[in-house]
Design a protein around this motif. Sequence first.
Motif, short mmCIF file in Angstrom:
data_model
loop_
_atom_site.label_atom_id
_atom_site.label_comp_id
_atom_site.label_asym_id
_atom_site.label_seq_id
_atom_site.Cartn_x
_atom_site.Cartn_y
_atom_site.Cartn_z
N VAL A 106 0.84 -1.20 0.00
CA VAL A 106 0.00 0.00 0.00
C VAL A 106 0.87 1.25 0.00
O VAL A 106 1.73 1.42 0.87
N ALA A 107 0.66 2.11 -1.00
CA ALA A 107 1.37 3.40 -1.08
C ALA A 107 0.73 4.21 -2.19
O ALA A 107 0.22 3.66 -3.17
N PRO A 108 0.75 5.54 -2.10
CA PRO A 108 0.27 6.36 -3.20
C PRO A 108 1.08 6.07 -4.47
O PRO A 108 2.28 5.77 -4.38
N ALA A 109 0.46 6.21 -5.61
CA ALA A 109 1.14 5.89 -6.87
C ALA A 109 2.44 6.67 -7.02
O ALA A 109 3.45 6.13 -7.49
N GLU A 110 2.42 7.94 -6.61
CA GLU A 110 3.61 8.77 -6.81
C GLU A 110 4.78 8.34 -5.92
O GLU A 110 5.94 8.71 -6.17
N ASP A 111 4.50 7.54 -4.89
CA ASP A 111 5.55 7.08 -3.99
C ASP A 111 5.77 5.56 -4.07
O ASP A 111 6.55 5.02 -3.28
N PHE A 112 5.12 4.91 -5.01
CA PHE A 112 5.16 3.44 -5.06
C PHE A 112 6.50 2.97 -5.62
O PHE A 112 6.91 3.37 -6.71
N PRO A 159 -7.67 2.61 -4.52
CA PRO A 159 -6.67 3.65 -4.25
C PRO A 159 -5.47 3.12 -3.47
O PRO A 159 -5.62 2.26 -2.60
N ASN A 160 -4.30 3.66 -3.79
CA ASN A 160 -3.07 3.38 -3.06
C ASN A 160 -2.57 1.94 -3.18
O ASN A 160 -1.78 1.49 -2.35
N GLN A 161 -3.00 1.24 -4.22
CA GLN A 161 -2.53 -0.12 -4.45
C GLN A 161 -2.28 -0.34 -5.95
O GLN A 161 -2.74 -1.31 -6.53
N ILE A 162 -1.55 0.56 -6.56
CA ILE A 162 -1.42 0.52 -8.01
C ILE A 162 -0.77 -0.77 -8.51
O ILE A 162 -1.19 -1.34 -9.53
N THR A 266 -12.25 3.81 -0.75
CA THR A 266 -11.29 4.25 0.26
C THR A 266 -10.49 3.05 0.75
O THR A 266 -10.90 1.92 0.56
#
Length: 266
Positions: A106-112, A159-162, A266
């Motif tokens: 789990v992480a935002p796409a920009e930080d994955f 969300p947050n699991q790209i 969410t």
Amino acid sequence: MIPSHSSDPASVRFKGRVAVVTGAGGGIGRAAAFLLARQGAIVAVNDVNPVMAAAVVSEIEAAGGRALALAGDAADEAFAAEAVAEVMLAYGRIDVLVNNVGISVVAPAEDFVAWDRVVRTNLYSQFYWSKAVAKAAMIPVGRGAIVNVASIAGLAAVPNQIGYVVSKHGVIGLTRSLAVEWGRHGIRVNCVCPGITATDLTTGASGMAPDRLKARIARVPLGRMSEADEQAEAIAYLASEEASYVSGLIMNADGGQLALHSGVMT
């Protein structure tokens, strides 16, 4: 402890069959391994953790079943080929493959930053094992059943699991592609897409926060999480002769969640 085969009227469903289950040390994979064994299959249990793989084998054998541990990384193509060769040497056949292994970061796409590890584990592994099993065991005899485990995240974004979302969407495409290509060899390829399920990934120590879990369950029309055993039943159906004309199916086992809305918000 799973019940003895002799007391279970369904114990002949996979009698004489050999099944391989990846990621079977816990969760849905463990439940699938137990169910297939209870219904008569010899089960090769793969897990990256040798202790967990051995524990599942021991429980199956204690209940009167037969099993073999395949400890190793399912996302390692060389290991997959070696493991399949080991099963063929031991039993001379593989009738069912359950591609279950999977992870989520789990992480935002920009930080994955776990792209390669997640995609290799969730998607590449399924192709590696399918290819190895098909070539060694299924294509030569003109039959076999492969069941891939994806997720409702393979059908709608989370969300947050790209990495998880993309890899599980890939499993859907893999399932359809192999069903089309290998139908001529008598190989059926199907996919189960579990919704929220009570496993360590959701309810364990590193699982969801209680508030998030409660919100997720509230969006399921049946009003509860599934149990791993329920997902195993869907897998076993698709692997069985009861589904002899079913191939290329993407089966939601999500309590009606995707029928209600487009995905997890969410």
